[in-house]
Design a protein around this motif. Structure first.
Motif, PDB file in Angstrom:
ATOM      1  N   THR A 177       0.926  -1.059   0.311  1.00 18.46           N
ATOM      2  CA  THR A 177      -0.034   0.061  -0.328  1.00 18.46           C
ATOM      3  C   THR A 177       0.946   1.215   0.010  1.00 18.46           C
ATOM      4  OG1 THR A 177      -1.691  -1.243   1.515  1.00 18.46           O
ATOM      5  CG2 THR A 177      -1.337   1.308   1.207  1.00 18.46           C
ATOM      6  N   ALA A 178       2.137   1.081   0.630  1.00 17.80           N
ATOM      7  CA  ALA A 178       3.147   2.575   0.708  1.00 17.80           C
ATOM      8  C   ALA A 178       3.307   2.514  -0.677  1.00 17.80           C
ATOM      9  CB  ALA A 178       4.344   2.664   1.540  1.00 17.80           C
ATOM     10  N   ASP A 179       3.476   1.409  -0.881  1.00 21.12           N
ATOM     11  CA  ASP A 179       4.627   1.620  -2.561  1.00 21.12           C
ATOM     12  C   ASP A 179       3.377   2.338  -3.201  1.00 21.12           C
ATOM     13  OD1 ASP A 179       6.499   1.036  -3.912  1.00 21.12           O
ATOM     14  OD2 ASP A 179       5.373  -0.092  -5.568  1.00 21.12           O
ATOM     15  N   ALA A 180       2.256   1.812  -3.383  1.00 18.07           N
ATOM     16  CA  ALA A 180       1.115   2.578  -4.310  1.00 18.07           C
ATOM     17  C   ALA A 180       0.982   3.685  -4.134  1.00 18.07           C
ATOM     18  CB  ALA A 180      -0.433   1.798  -3.992  1.00 18.07           C
ATOM     19  N   HIS A 181       0.479   4.398  -2.790  1.00 22.65           N
ATOM     20  CA  HIS A 181       0.869   5.757  -2.760  1.00 22.65           C
ATOM     21  C   HIS A 181       1.732   6.475  -3.185  1.00 22.65           C
ATOM     22  CE1 HIS A 181      -2.247   6.019   0.140  1.00 22.65           C
ATOM     23  NE2 HIS A 181      -2.102   4.871   1.493  1.00 22.65           N
ATOM     24  N   GLU A 213      -1.083  18.750  -4.316  1.00 25.71           N
ATOM     25  CA  GLU A 213      -2.220  18.574  -2.739  1.00 25.71           C
ATOM     26  C   GLU A 213      -2.486  16.907  -2.576  1.00 25.71           C
ATOM     27  OE1 GLU A 213      -5.586  20.402  -0.567  1.00 25.71           O
ATOM     28  OE2 GLU A 213      -5.797  20.791  -2.122  1.00 25.71           O
ATOM     29  N   GLY A 214      -2.719  16.499  -3.473  1.00 22.92           N
ATOM     30  CA  GLY A 214      -2.759  15.048  -3.623  1.00 22.92           C
ATOM     31  C   GLY A 214      -1.486  14.245  -3.566  1.00 22.92           C
ATOM     32  N   ALA A 215      -0.667  15.051  -3.990  1.00 24.61           N
ATOM     33  CA  ALA A 215       0.493  14.265  -4.256  1.00 24.61           C
ATOM     34  C   ALA A 215       0.932  14.865  -3.327  1.00 24.61           C
ATOM     35  CB  ALA A 215       1.539  14.385  -5.221  1.00 24.61           C
ATOM     36  N   GLU A 216       1.176  15.423  -1.710  1.00 26.13           N
ATOM     37  CA  GLU A 216       1.663  16.104  -1.033  1.00 26.13           C
ATOM     38  C   GLU A 216       1.326  14.852  -0.033  1.00 26.13           C
ATOM     39  OE1 GLU A 216       2.002  19.473  -0.471  1.00 26.13           O
ATOM     40  OE2 GLU A 216       2.840  20.331  -1.988  1.00 26.13           O
ATOM     41  N   GLN A 217       0.043  14.751  -0.010  1.00 27.04           N
ATOM     42  CA  GLN A 217      -0.839  13.851   0.595  1.00 27.04           C
ATOM     43  C   GLN A 217      -0.406  12.330   0.577  1.00 27.04           C
ATOM     44  OE1 GLN A 217      -5.140  14.127  -0.086  1.00 27.04           O
ATOM     45  NE2 GLN A 217      -4.550  16.378   1.552  1.00 27.04           N
ATOM     46  N   ASN A 218      -0.543  11.754  -0.543  1.00 22.20           N
ATOM     47  CA  ASN A 218      -0.178  10.647  -0.310  1.00 22.20           C
ATOM     48  C   ASN A 218       1.138  10.229  -0.435  1.00 22.20           C
ATOM     49  OD1 ASN A 218      -2.235   8.811  -1.230  1.00 22.20           O
ATOM     50  ND2 ASN A 218      -2.083   9.934  -3.537  1.00 22.20           N
ATOM     51  N   TYR A 219       2.775  10.999  -0.625  1.00 24.57           N
ATOM     52  CA  TYR A 219       3.631  10.490  -0.174  1.00 24.57           C
ATOM     53  C   TYR A 219       3.441  10.357   1.301  1.00 24.57           C
ATOM     54  CZ  TYR A 219       6.322  11.582  -5.003  1.00 24.57           C
ATOM     55  OH  TYR A 219       6.613  11.275  -6.046  1.00 24.57           O
ATOM     56  N   LEU A 220       2.939  11.500   2.689  1.00 26.82           N
ATOM     57  CA  LEU A 220       3.196  11.958   3.562  1.00 26.82           C
ATOM     58  C   LEU A 220       2.095  10.132   4.134  1.00 26.82           C
ATOM     59  CD1 LEU A 220       2.197  15.537   4.352  1.00 26.82           C
ATOM     60  CD2 LEU A 220       4.515  14.265   5.048  1.00 26.82           C
ATOM     61  N   LEU A 221       1.038  10.033   3.492  1.00 28.30           N
ATOM     62  CA  LEU A 221       0.937   8.754   4.034  1.00 28.30           C
ATOM     63  C   LEU A 221       1.485   7.669   3.947  1.00 28.30           C
ATOM     64  CD1 LEU A 221      -2.928   8.885   2.190  1.00 28.30           C
ATOM     65  CD2 LEU A 221      -2.146   8.771   5.009  1.00 28.30           C
ATOM     66  N   ALA A 222       2.204   7.481   2.673  1.00 32.24           N
ATOM     67  CA  ALA A 222       3.673   6.339   2.511  1.00 32.24           C
ATOM     68  C   ALA A 222       4.601   6.442   3.766  1.00 32.24           C
ATOM     69  CB  ALA A 222       4.225   6.503   1.220  1.00 32.24           C
ATOM     70  N   PHE A 247      13.944   4.935  10.868  1.00 32.89           N
ATOM     71  CA  PHE A 247      15.328   4.640   9.958  1.00 32.89           C
ATOM     72  C   PHE A 247      15.073   4.166   9.311  1.00 32.89           C
ATOM     73  CE2 PHE A 247      16.647   7.154  13.629  1.00 32.89           C
ATOM     74  CZ  PHE A 247      16.805   8.885  12.936  1.00 32.89           C
ATOM     75  N   SER A 248      14.214   3.944   7.894  1.00 30.55           N
ATOM     76  CA  SER A 248      13.672   2.500   7.156  1.00 30.55           C
ATOM     77  C   SER A 248      14.177   2.960   5.823  1.00 30.55           C
ATOM     78  CB  SER A 248      12.828   2.161   7.220  1.00 30.55           C
ATOM     79  OG  SER A 248      12.361   1.858   5.503  1.00 30.55           O
ATOM     80  N   GLU A 249      14.975   2.565   4.874  1.00 31.63           N
ATOM     81  CA  GLU A 249      15.901   3.277   3.566  1.00 31.63           C
ATOM     82  C   GLU A 249      14.202   2.808   2.814  1.00 31.63           C
ATOM     83  OE1 GLU A 249      17.797  -0.042   0.841  1.00 31.63           O
ATOM     84  OE2 GLU A 249      17.757  -1.143   2.759  1.00 31.63           O
ATOM     85  N   ASN A 250      12.960   2.843   2.792  1.00 33.98           N
ATOM     86  CA  ASN A 250      12.191   2.672   2.059  1.00 33.98           C
ATOM     87  C   ASN A 250      11.414   3.713   2.652  1.00 33.98           C
ATOM     88  OD1 ASN A 250      11.703   0.083   1.432  1.00 33.98           O
ATOM     89  ND2 ASN A 250      11.090  -0.971   3.639  1.00 33.98           N
ATOM     90  N   LEU A 251      12.446   5.091   3.543  1.00 32.99           N
ATOM     91  CA  LEU A 251      12.001   5.508   3.622  1.00 32.99           C
ATOM     92  C   LEU A 251      12.342   6.964   2.039  1.00 32.99           C
ATOM     93  CD1 LEU A 251      11.115   6.409   7.606  1.00 32.99           C
ATOM     94  CD2 LEU A 251       9.716   6.611   6.079  1.00 32.99           C
ATOM     95  N   ILE A 252      13.169   6.817   2.247  1.00 32.91           N
ATOM     96  CA  ILE A 252      13.468   7.878   1.629  1.00 32.91           C
ATOM     97  C   ILE A 252      13.117   8.307   0.107  1.00 32.91           C
ATOM     98  CG2 ILE A 252      16.113   8.099  -0.245  1.00 32.91           C
ATOM     99  CD1 ILE A 252      17.061   5.973   1.805  1.00 32.91           C
ATOM    100  N   ARG A 253      12.603   7.553  -0.982  1.00 36.03           N
ATOM    101  CA  ARG A 253      11.588   7.928  -1.927  1.00 36.03           C
ATOM    102  C   ARG A 253      10.792   8.793  -1.902  1.00 36.03           C
ATOM    103  NH1 ARG A 253       8.675   2.991  -5.331  1.00 36.03           N
ATOM    104  NH2 ARG A 253       8.020   3.534  -6.609  1.00 36.03           N
ATOM    105  N   PRO A 254      10.263   8.221  -0.665  1.00 35.70           N
ATOM    106  CA  PRO A 254       8.838   8.879  -0.384  1.00 35.70           C
ATOM    107  C   PRO A 254       9.104  11.447  -0.014  1.00 35.70           C
ATOM    108  CG  PRO A 254       9.014   7.345   0.812  1.00 35.70           C
ATOM    109  CD  PRO A 254       9.938   6.373   0.388  1.00 35.70           C
ATOM    110  N   MET A 255       9.916  10.578   0.794  1.00 32.38           N
ATOM    111  CA  MET A 255      11.117  12.129   0.820  1.00 32.38           C
ATOM    112  C   MET A 255      11.023  12.481   0.005  1.00 32.38           C
ATOM    113  SD  MET A 255      12.589  11.010   4.608  1.00 32.38           S
ATOM    114  CE  MET A 255      11.737  10.947   6.098  1.00 32.38           C
TER     115      MET A 255
END
Length: 437
Positions: A81-85, A99-108, A119-127
């Motif tokens: 689900t995070a990757d889909a966001h 606005e929609g993009a920012e909301q989905n990145y924040l949800l991810a 400190f997960s490496e998975n956080l880097i992409r949505p950040m």
């Protein structure tokens, strides 16, 4: 038509927004009604197809369905689900839905934080996606904050010298430039160089390329003396490790010559560097043809820029010939000799211009002929906004600059009715004062 920008960080290609493949619109398949999609797999296929066709509006609608089906299958708190966001956010950003993009990145970010911790490496992409969205929206401080968080995670996960930071530092540089924070922008580039220098030997290809990258950054800021200091560093390292006659010397010698030309300084050190680079290449048993062509092109640029009698074009013709045996040579010929390329850029008067973030954008569209010596004639202003503000300044700029001449089938040719759009930002006071130059 070509474009050049003043008082802004990006040039706008004249064909921006035009269809690809020779101007022919590619056929699109009608989008599937999102309500009729019943599985996540179907939604993913349709979403990817629409993205590939650059039908981002329809893709965004299917993306909402993809998110819903992914949550149903894997749950709201899951990597899937995070990757889909994230992928949906990318399309929303491309479609202008910040606005929609920012909301989905924040949800991810929230999902990955809950699953893996802070400190997960998975956080880097949505950040990074969040930072890019903030940057594009003009929320520069928020963008810097997001990039800094991404860099912090990167350093915690991969180490203080991980070169994955470089792309983050480049993003931060871009944002600081947009804020006119030039010292901060330079600090990011110096930090990127320092990481590579600490990871690799001074003579390593990675280190030398990082030096050249920073040198080009300095050139773009018109800090030519400091730029050439970087090339001198590289030359000292190369001489000590590879000797005087290695082809590793070619790039810093060539770029030293180009730096003097970009500065408009016709000093012997510049052309001597280019000639020495050519001699080193020609001394090899099997010279690298593209490198030879590049040096000869640059020698031709020097002669076009500074020859009082008019360059004879011999270096350009030799460069063209060497591209016979180079993969992609025809594309290079078109890139090098088919467009509008400054070889000596007469500075545009900055009177009335502004670097303020909220300054109005203006332009002047000029038409001219280009002769075989790279000199312009019949310069005329076709259109401008605001009318008259920079018409004379742009006309003078085009008349006094020098351009790389055009070539066709190995011969230098006259070109007529070329168009150049000069883009700038201007101060309101320039209009109030009815400035015209």
């Amino acid at each position: 038509m070509s474009s050049i920008g003043y008082g802004q960080d990006q040039q706008t290609p004249a064909d921006a927004g035009q269809p690809r493949d020779g101007g022919v619109e590619q056929p699109r398949t009608a989008p599937v009604d999102p309500a009729r999609i019943v599985t996540r797999f179907e939604a993913s296929l349709e979403f990817d197809r629409l993205v590939e066709e650059e039908n981002f509006e329809a893709a965004a609608a299917v993306g909402d369905r993809l998110l819903s089906l992914t949550r149903e299958e894997f749950g709201a708190i899951s990597p899937e689900t995070a990757d889909a966001h994230i992928v949906v956010a990318g399309v929303q950003a491309g479609n202008g839905d910040r606005e929609g993009a920012e909301q989905n990145y924040l949800l991810a970010i929230d999902i990955y934080s809950e699953i893996d911790g802070a400190f997960s490496e998975n956080l880097i992409r949505p950040m990074l996606g969040l930072g890019d969205s903030y940057h594009d929206e003009g929320q520069f401080l928020n963008a810097v904050a997001a990039y800094n968080e991404a860099r912090t995670v990167n350093r915690r996960v991969f180490g203080l010298l991980d070169d994955g930071q470089i792309s983050i530092l480049d993003r931060m540089t871009r944002t600081y430039l947009a804020m006119n924070e030039y010292e901060q922008a330079d600090a990011q580039q110096r930090a990127a160089l320092a990481i590579i220098e600490r990871r690799h030997e001074p003579y390593a290809e990675e280190t030398l390329n990082a030096i050249y990258k920073y040198a080009r950054w300095l050139r773009d800021r018109r800090r030519y003396t400091q730029e050439r200091d970087q090339y001198a560093r590289a030359i000292r390292v190369i001489r000590a490790h590879f000797g005087e006659n290695g082809t590793e010397m070619v790039k810093p010698l060539r770029e030293t010559g180009n730096s003097f030309r970009k500065q408009g300084a016709a000093v012997s050190q510049g052309i001597n560097g280019l000639n020495t680079a050519l001699e080193l290449l020609e001394a090899q048993e099997q010279p690298e043809r593209r490198a030879l062509a590049e040096v000869l092109r640059d020698i031709g640029d020097w002669e076009t820029a500074f020859s009082r009698m008019g360059a004879d074009g011999a270096a350009y013709r030799r460069a063209w010939q060497h591209l016979d045996n180079v993969e992609g040579g025809d594309e290079l010929r078109n890139d090098w000799f088919g467009g509008i390329e400054y070889v000596l850029n007469e500075p545009l008067s900055l009177r009335g211009l502004s670097s303020a973030l909220d300054a109005e954008q203006g332009f002047v569209l000029a038409k001219f002929d280009l002769d075989e010596a790279g000199r312009t004639a019949n310069v005329a202003i076709l259109e401008s906004h605001p009318p008259g503000l920079k018409d004379e300044a742009v006309a003078r700029h085009v008349r006094q600059s020098r351009f790389r001449p055009h070539m066709s089938d190995g011969a230098i040719v006259l070109r007529r009715n070329l168009a150049l759009r000069v883009i700038f930002r201007y101060a309101p006071s320039a209009i109030d004062g009815e400035e015209n130059e």
